[in-house]
Enzyme design. Structure first.
Site, short mmCIF file in Angstrom:
data_model
loop_
_atom_site.label_atom_id
_atom_site.label_comp_id
_atom_site.label_asym_id
_atom_site.label_seq_id
_atom_site.Cartn_x
_atom_site.Cartn_y
_atom_site.Cartn_z
N HIS A 132 -3.21 10.06 -1.54
CA HIS A 132 -3.37 11.32 -2.25
C HIS A 132 -4.80 11.59 -2.69
O HIS A 132 -5.07 12.61 -3.30
CB HIS A 132 -2.45 11.34 -3.48
CG HIS A 132 -1.01 11.12 -3.14
ND1 HIS A 132 -0.32 11.93 -2.27
CD2 HIS A 132 -0.14 10.16 -3.53
CE1 HIS A 132 0.92 11.50 -2.15
NE2 HIS A 132 1.06 10.43 -2.90
N TYR A 157 -8.15 3.27 -2.42
CA TYR A 157 -7.54 2.92 -1.14
C TYR A 157 -8.30 3.56 0.01
O TYR A 157 -8.64 4.74 -0.03
CB TYR A 157 -6.08 3.37 -1.13
CG TYR A 157 -5.30 2.85 0.06
CD1 TYR A 157 -5.29 1.49 0.34
CD2 TYR A 157 -4.58 3.71 0.88
CE1 TYR A 157 -4.57 0.99 1.42
CE2 TYR A 157 -3.86 3.22 1.96
CZ TYR A 157 -3.86 1.86 2.22
OH TYR A 157 -3.16 1.38 3.30
N ARG A 171 -7.54 3.90 3.37
CA ARG A 171 -6.90 4.56 4.52
C ARG A 171 -6.34 5.89 4.03
O ARG A 171 -5.25 5.95 3.45
CB ARG A 171 -5.80 3.68 5.11
CG ARG A 171 -6.33 2.41 5.75
CD ARG A 171 -5.26 1.64 6.50
NE ARG A 171 -5.79 0.39 7.03
CZ ARG A 171 -5.69 -0.78 6.43
NH1 ARG A 171 -5.07 -0.87 5.27
NH2 ARG A 171 -6.20 -1.87 6.98
N ASP A 186 0.81 -1.22 0.00
CA ASP A 186 0.00 0.00 0.00
C ASP A 186 0.85 1.27 0.00
O ASP A 186 1.96 1.31 0.55
CB ASP A 186 -0.93 0.02 1.22
CG ASP A 186 -2.01 -1.05 1.14
OD1 ASP A 186 -2.34 -1.46 0.02
OD2 ASP A 186 -2.51 -1.46 2.20
#
Length: 914
Positions: free
Chosen positions: A368, A321, A323, A98
């Protein structure tokens, strides 16, 4: 032969499978299954020469640049072996963990363990789609050692904090205080502080008047009396007193009733009608925190469940993603959302220019982009309904709606407010206020549909009203209210508060929530987090002697320090030195963990474990076996499940007034020991007093009272009967096994070997005969546990996600919840008789996810293994028989069989195992 494969390593098997489908035959995609190594957990895990240093138990050499000692967990040995084997056949290695600090650290640990001799690069992506994966392969980067150092510093800081401070808790409070942690302890403090506010809160009462006016039958509420505003809840402080800022009229019950009666015959006039346009803006796309909050509010999920489902959606390519503390959307995502809004709702619903939301987190860095549907063209929830399970669909639906709504126009509303005046029969002039809001243009509400934005629920629409219009009151009712204490935190609200304070990061929130619950510092009442009494003692000790460690600003500054290391602007060793031995760091001046935890003389363990109760000279004590109320020589156990804010002076007196239970019953004629009736944390029981000089290993016999027994009335005879259990009923003549009868947590039952059978009532324990027991065993068993036919212990209600009816049952291995399709065992901290539907739903969801990953059940695997073993045994028996018949050894027969098989194989040109 030249290698022509690239090895790609990700964290999870599901992720590996999905990515492998996009990369093709030139790539081998494998999973590390999370972290492959971590700091050694004890000194004995270190090399032999490093086990006797003062720092060995920390696994961090604080005397040599804070060098950490990592170990590969035994469970990961096979994984590492497989990865090394695959690496031998590869000409390049792509580390595809990740794109956050933890993912960077996992890649570095893999590099350290595997020691590859081929080129290595990082492959990073924010979503698992074909385009994103191909783009990541085409543009790899080097490992970011600043990110690795930041994560390593976090891990070392947590170890330097956790181990020494936890030892202090054990010494001064006891082993019930299981651990301390840099973020964990602050989270517990927040929960305790909220409970303190509730304890200190004094409720205030106030009254107002509601009216329904004719002829249009609309509602209004009393707002002023003789020109002075009527007091409402926000006008009171925490002590229950009116705030002094504004002059208000406080109505009590008598005045409100009198005024309501005096207004019933009155004629009312509308003095003003004001219409105001209003707009509501959509919220930003999801961060980790806001997704957890929304799932908590809308789906009633805990943080762990939300993150587990989000992980599944991410790994299977449905969302980006999960998180992240960024609310940014990529240009690709903004375009996808705007195109979808145009297609589904029309161009008038699309905001003129793309919406950009400011990041509330000042150091948003975990990823991001916000959480959104994956890809450059979003799939609607309906398109995925057949592909996703109920949990996945519910969360994807939230993510999709939030993302699409973020690029839509504002909802336009119109609010009408009417002022209505009248005069009571005693001459009191009053004013009522009625308001109503209507949606003029739905805007982003169109995407939310059945999930309105917070605060967006429409008020009752008012009829057409005009200034000067005369009205009569169809109903006039006085209404009483009391102020409420601050609400307890839910998991989602606690995460939100931590985020507001700048404490923790998205990758840590869910684990912190589970830690504080699992370690007994917090328990759940519905979805609310209630601190245990041990949590109060822990927080008091930390506040009084380690104030810096639970200081909100200091903990937040530690996050800033880690950000500085991640950006290469701070030196790791310098900051660790200041944290361990003391000094000035980027987080501010700090005395140092080492000095703080070495001088324990000032810590008074007794005072730490003692808490006052307002309004009484009794106090709360936290002891080795739980919390109790104490006054002089008087003691009373605090019942399990009593929240701290419920233990007021009156409750304390009530507990102390109850019998202590230390009532002598007499002497056991067989053992000569005194028997007592006592009250314990888990209810009343009888026990024996061991003789002086008894060994420490000797344990007194104890037995809980039957449900109909009273602590004050239990007799010596009763006690002797209870202590005689389990009672031998007799021997089963068919199996020669002993049958006993005893009382269990969920009722009386028979036991024959491992076969148990429930019986009707506690009375039958002492009356059931061998014939009756055998008759019961002769009947087909109504299985306890999975698929049992016996009635449930408790009906809980419909699962909010699946709508299946959930009950609690008692199984062979303890109580569990079931919806008729899935069964999930309760944890130790879960009370079968009070477990909430939210908790049950979380457990069932976790179990469904586990079953989906595990595939065949253990029973199936055992059956296959049993068949294989049976085949091998049969083959072995055949070989032995042939050898005996021909007077040969089994080895000779095996060799002959192998040669024969080889000849057949050569004729058919097939491979044969050697």
């Amino acid at each position: 032969m030249a290698n022509d494969k690239t090895l790609v390593i990700v964290e999870s098997p599901a992720k590996a499978k999905k990515i492998a489908g996009y990369l093709g035959d030139d790539y081998i995609v494998m999973a590390s299954v999370g972290h492959v190594r971590d700091l050694a957990s004890k000194a004995s895990d270190l090399p032999e020469g490093e086990r006797k240093h003062s720092w060995s138990k920390l696994a961090v050499n604080v005397d040599d640049g804070f060098r950490p000692y990592y170990v590969v967990h035994p469970s990961k040995a096979a994984t590492i072996r497989d990865l090394k084997a695959a690496l031998k056949g590869a000409d390049a290695l792509l580390l595809a963990t990740d794109e956050d600090r933890e993912g960077e650290a996992i890649s570095w640990h893999l590099l350290e363990v595997l020691r590859p001799k081929v080129p290595v690069q990082r492959m990073v992506f924010n979503e698992i789609t074909a385009d994103a994966i191909r783009e990541a392969v085409a543009h790899p980067r080097d490992l970011d050692m600043d990110l690795v150092q930041a994560q390593e510093t976090r891990r070392i800081v947590d170890r330097l904090y956790g181990y020494p401070v936890s030892e202090v808790l054990w010494k001064k409070i006891g082993r019930e205080a299981k651990s301390a942690g840099r973020v964990q302890s602050v989270a517990v403090r927040l929960v305790v502080d909220r409970e303190r506010e509730r304890i200190a809160f004094n409720s205030a009462g106030y009254w107002d008047i509601d009216a329904i006016f004719a002829p249009q039958d609309f509602k209004a509420r009393l707002s002023t009396v003789d020109g002075v505003r009527v007091a409402i809840g926000k006008d009171f402080d925490q002590s229950g007193q009116l705030k002094a800022e504004d002059k208000v009229t406080l109505l009590d019950e008598a005045r409100a009733n009198s005024l309501a009666d005096g207004l019933k015959p009155a004629t009312f006039t509308i003095t003003s009608v004001e219409q105001k346009p209003n707009q509501r803006k959509p919220s930003a796309p999801f961060t980790t925190s806001t997704m957890q909050q929304e799932a908590s509010n809308r789906l009633r999920w805990g943080a762990q469940r939300t993150m587990r489902i989000a992980q599944s959606l991410y790994e299977n390519g449905y969302i980006t993603y999960m998180r992240t503390d960024s609310v940014n959307l990529s240009a690709q995502a903004i375009n996808a959302a705007r195109v979808q809004v145009t297609e589904l709702y029309g161009p008038e619903y699309v905001e003129a220019t793309p919406r950009v939301f400011p990041n509330k987190s000042k150091n948003a860095q975990e990823a991001h982009e916000a959480i959104r549907p994956a890809g450059d063209a979003f799939q609607t929830p309906d398109q995925l309904r057949r592909e996703l399970n109920a949990d996945e669909f519910a969360l994807y639906d939230l993510v999709w709606k939030r993302t699409v709504a973020s690029q839509m126009v504002n909802a336009r509303l119109a609010t009408t407010t009417a002022k209505i005046k009248g005069t009571a029969t005693d001459g009191t002039e009053v004013e009522f206020t009625a308001s109503g809001t209507v949606v003029v243009f739905p805007g982003f509400y169109a995407a939310l549909k059945d999930i309105p934005e917070e605060g967006a629920e429409n008020e009752n629409e008012l009829p057409t009203l005009s200034e000067g219009q005369t009205l009569t009151a169809k109903e006039i009712n006085s209404v009483g209210h009391t102020t409420s204490p601050p609400s307890r935190f839910t998991e989602a609200k606690l995460v939100q508060r931590l985020e507001e304070l700048g404490i923790g990061r998205p990758s840590t929130y869910a684990s912190i929530m589970s830690t504080i619950v699992d370690r007994g510092y917090v328990w759940k009442k519905g979805s609310a987090l209630v601190p245990s009494f041990i949590a109060f003692s822990v927080v008091r000790l930390l506040e009084q002697h380690f104030a810096e460690l639970v200081d909100y600003n200091f903990t937040a500054n530690m996050e800033n320090l880690l950000d500085e290391i991640a950006s290469g602007q701070a030196n790791q060793v310098d900051q660790l030195e200041a944290f361990w031995r003391g000094g000035d760091s980027l987080a501010g001046p700090f005395p140092g963990i080492k000095p703080l935890t070495e001088d324990l003389g000032a810590i008074d363990a007794r005072s730490i474990a003692t808490m006052p109760i307002a309004g009484t000279d009794a106090h709360i004590r936290v002891g080795r076996y739980g919390a109790y109320v104490e006054r002089g020589e008087e003691r009373a156990n605090i019942p399990i499940g009593l929240a701290p804010d419920e233990l007021n002076a009156a409750k304390a007196e009530e507990l102390l007034a109850e019998p202590t239970g230390d009532r002598e019953l007499g002497v056991d004629p067989v053992t000569g020991l005194n028997l007592l009736a006592k009250s314990g944390r888990y209810g009343p029981y009888v026990t024996e007093v061991l003789a002086e000089g008894a060994k420490k290993s000797d344990k007194p016999r104890t037995a809980s009272l039957f449900s109909e027994m009273n602590l004050n009335e239990v007799t010596l005879e009763d006690a002797l009967k209870l202590l005689s259990l389990p009672r031998e009923v007799g021997i089963d003549p068919t199996t020669s096994e002993e049958i006993t009868v005893q009382n269990g947590r969920y009722g009386p039952y028979l036991m024959r070997g491992t076969d148990s059978r429930s019986i009707g009532s506690e009375d039958e324990i002492f009356t059931i005969t061998l014939e009756q027991a055998l008759a019961l065993y002769a009947q087909p068993k109504q299985r306890r546990g999975r698929g049992q036919a016996a009635g449930p212990l408790r009906e809980i209600g419909p699962d909010p996600t699946t709508n299946l009816h959930v009950v609690v049952r008692d199984g062979r291995f303890g109580p569990y919840v079931t919806d008729g399709v899935t069964n999930a065992s309760l944890r130790t901290a879960d009370d079968p008789m009070t477990v909430s539907i939210d908790r049950a739903s979380d457990l069932l969801s976790e179990r469904r996810a586990k079953e989906a990953l595990e595939g065949p059940t253990k029973k199936t695997v055992k059956r296959v293994a049993k068949k294989t073993t049976a085949k091998k045994a049969a083959a072995k028996k055949t070989v032995a028989k042939k050898a005996a018949d021909r007077n040969l050894t089994t080895r000779t027969v095996k060799k002959a069989g192998a040669k024969k098989a080889a000849k057949k194989a050569a004729a058919k040109k097939i491979a044969v195992p050697g």
